[in-house]
Structure formats: structure tokens, C-alpha cells
Design a protein around this motif. Structure first.
Motif, PDB file in Angstrom:
ATOM      1  N   ALA A  42      97.416  14.587 169.419  1.00 24.55           N
ATOM      2  CA  ALA A  42      96.789  15.325 170.424  1.00 24.55           C
ATOM      3  C   ALA A  42      95.339  15.867 170.513  1.00 24.55           C
ATOM      4  N   LEU A  43      94.684  15.997 171.274  1.00 23.60           N
ATOM      5  CA  LEU A  43      93.365  16.333 171.269  1.00 23.60           C
ATOM      6  C   LEU A  43      93.218  17.756 170.792  1.00 23.60           C
ATOM      7  N   GLY A  44      94.063  18.687 171.311  1.00 19.67           N
ATOM      8  CA  GLY A  44      93.916  19.910 170.775  1.00 19.67           C
ATOM      9  C   GLY A  44      94.067  20.202 169.439  1.00 19.67           C
ATOM     10  N   SER A  45      95.210  19.537 168.640  1.00 20.80           N
ATOM     11  CA  SER A  45      95.347  19.479 167.364  1.00 20.80           C
ATOM     12  C   SER A  45      94.047  19.041 166.425  1.00 20.80           C
ATOM     13  N   ALA A  46      93.416  17.851 167.127  1.00 23.69           N
ATOM     14  CA  ALA A  46      92.272  17.405 166.209  1.00 23.69           C
ATOM     15  C   ALA A  46      91.045  18.428 166.516  1.00 23.69           C
ATOM     16  N   ILE A  47      91.016  18.959 167.514  1.00 24.88           N
ATOM     17  CA  ILE A  47      89.917  20.083 167.513  1.00 24.88           C
ATOM     18  C   ILE A  47      89.824  21.269 166.854  1.00 24.88           C
ATOM     19  N   THR A  48      91.438  21.597 166.624  1.00 25.08           N
ATOM     20  CA  THR A  48      91.756  22.735 165.633  1.00 25.08           C
ATOM     21  C   THR A  48      91.460  22.120 164.135  1.00 25.08           C
ATOM     22  N   ALA A  49      91.705  20.848 163.897  1.00 24.48           N
ATOM     23  CA  ALA A  49      91.552  20.572 162.334  1.00 24.48           C
ATOM     24  C   ALA A  49      89.997  20.564 162.298  1.00 24.48           C
ATOM     25  N   ILE A  50      89.456  19.868 163.215  1.00 25.45           N
ATOM     26  CA  ILE A  50      87.813  19.914 163.151  1.00 25.45           C
ATOM     27  C   ILE A  50      87.162  21.460 163.031  1.00 25.45           C
ATOM     28  N   ASP A  51      87.788  22.335 163.816  1.00 22.62           N
ATOM     29  CA  ASP A  51      87.087  23.730 163.698  1.00 22.62           C
ATOM     30  C   ASP A  51      87.572  24.296 162.591  1.00 22.62           C
ATOM     31  N   LYS A  52      88.579  24.111 161.718  1.00 26.33           N
ATOM     32  CA  LYS A  52      89.103  24.626 160.647  1.00 26.33           C
ATOM     33  C   LYS A  52      88.286  24.092 159.256  1.00 26.33           C
ATOM     34  N   VAL A  53      87.840  22.513 159.461  1.00 19.28           N
ATOM     35  CA  VAL A  53      87.179  22.124 158.330  1.00 19.28           C
ATOM     36  C   VAL A  53      85.465  22.588 158.605  1.00 19.28           C
ATOM     37  N   GLN A  54      85.089  22.885 159.489  1.00 23.31           N
ATOM     38  CA  GLN A  54      83.844  23.445 159.936  1.00 23.31           C
ATOM     39  C   GLN A  54      83.807  24.783 159.400  1.00 23.31           C
ATOM     40  N   LYS A  55      84.866  25.835 159.486  1.00 18.26           N
ATOM     41  CA  LYS A  55      84.789  26.998 159.042  1.00 18.26           C
ATOM     42  C   LYS A  55      84.924  27.175 157.361  1.00 18.26           C
ATOM     43  N   ASP A  56      85.686  26.197 156.839  1.00 21.06           N
ATOM     44  CA  ASP A  56      85.803  26.169 155.478  1.00 21.06           C
ATOM     45  C   ASP A  56      84.616  25.635 154.757  1.00 21.06           C
ATOM     46  N   MET A  57      83.889  24.977 155.441  1.00 25.34           N
ATOM     47  CA  MET A  57      82.393  24.530 154.730  1.00 25.34           C
ATOM     48  C   MET A  57      81.312  25.672 154.678  1.00 25.34           C
TER      49      MET A  57
END
Length: 130
Positions: A42-57
């Protein structure tokens, strides 16, 4: 010639390789990172995962990240979803109120929406449909 300053006194030359062009978005230099979705993702779960990685960086505040294209449209549509659902419910209430010439009958009809929604979701899950 006695007042001449040699160029090496204030400069240093070095041969390096650089990019031929620098992409910009607006006034700022931009880097494009693209992704494809796996099948059944799902696109929504991909966006959520990318946002999480961005926040963790823990990127510095001067570095901005944003989505473009389909992902940006998806995020924008989700931001107004609650308001659109509320507007649809108010519109249906008004139409039913005019139809039945009553203030309470539309509430009776609209109260069946949650159970109808649950039934629709169960039917979609039963037949494995999106």
C-alpha cells in the motif's frame, strides 16, 4: 611590477570532478529519490515507513524533505478526508430532511451507517477485494 601580489598568496587551485548540473526545486538545490511499490504493498504504508526513516535520521532543520507526484497527492487527499466525510454526512442529512420533512428521521437513517460500513468491510474481506 613591485606592487604585484602573486595569485598563490590568496588562492589555491585543485582539479576535482563535479556534477554537470544541479537540480532545483524552487530556489533550493534538490535531490530526487524515487521508489517503486512491491506487489500488494500500500502507498500509505510506504509513505509511513519513509517518514519514520526520515525522522530517525535526525536531519538538520535546513534540510527539507517532501513527496512529489502520486505520493504528494495521496498525502494531500488524506489531510482533508475527515472534513469531506463530515460535509458528506451534513449534505445527506439535509437531503433526507427535505425528503422526509422531518428533523429526526434523517438521524434514524444515518444511524445505520456504522453497521452498514462494517458489513461492507466484512464482505470485502470475505471475497478478498480491495
Amino acid at each position: 611590477m613591485s606592487n604585484a601580489v602573486p595569485l598563490s598568496a590568496f588562492s589555491h587551485f585543485q582539479r576535482t570532478s563535479e556534477a554537470l548540473s544541479i537540480n532545483h526545486q524552487g530556489q533550493f538545490p534538490a535531490v530526487t529519490i524515487s521508489f517503486n511499490l512491491a506487489s500488494n504493498a500500500a502507498l500509505g504504508s510506504a509513505i509511513t515507513a519513509i517518514d519514520k526513516v526520515q525522522k530517525d535520521m535526525h536531519m538538520p532543520p535546513s534540510l527539507q524533505a517532501d513527496f512529489q507526484g502520486t505520493a504528494a497527492s495521496f498525502k494531500n487527499s488524506l489531510s482533508n478526508e475527515a472534513l469531506l466525510i463530515l460535509a458528506a454526512l451534513v449534505t445527506v442529512y439535509i437531503v433526507l430532511g427535505v425528503l422526509y420533512e422531518s428533523f429526526i428521521h434523517p438521524v434514524t437513517i444515518l444511524s445505520t451507517l456504522p453497521s452498514a460500513g462494517v458489513g461492507a468491510l466484512l464482505a470485502l474481506m470475505l471475497f478478498r477485494q480491495d
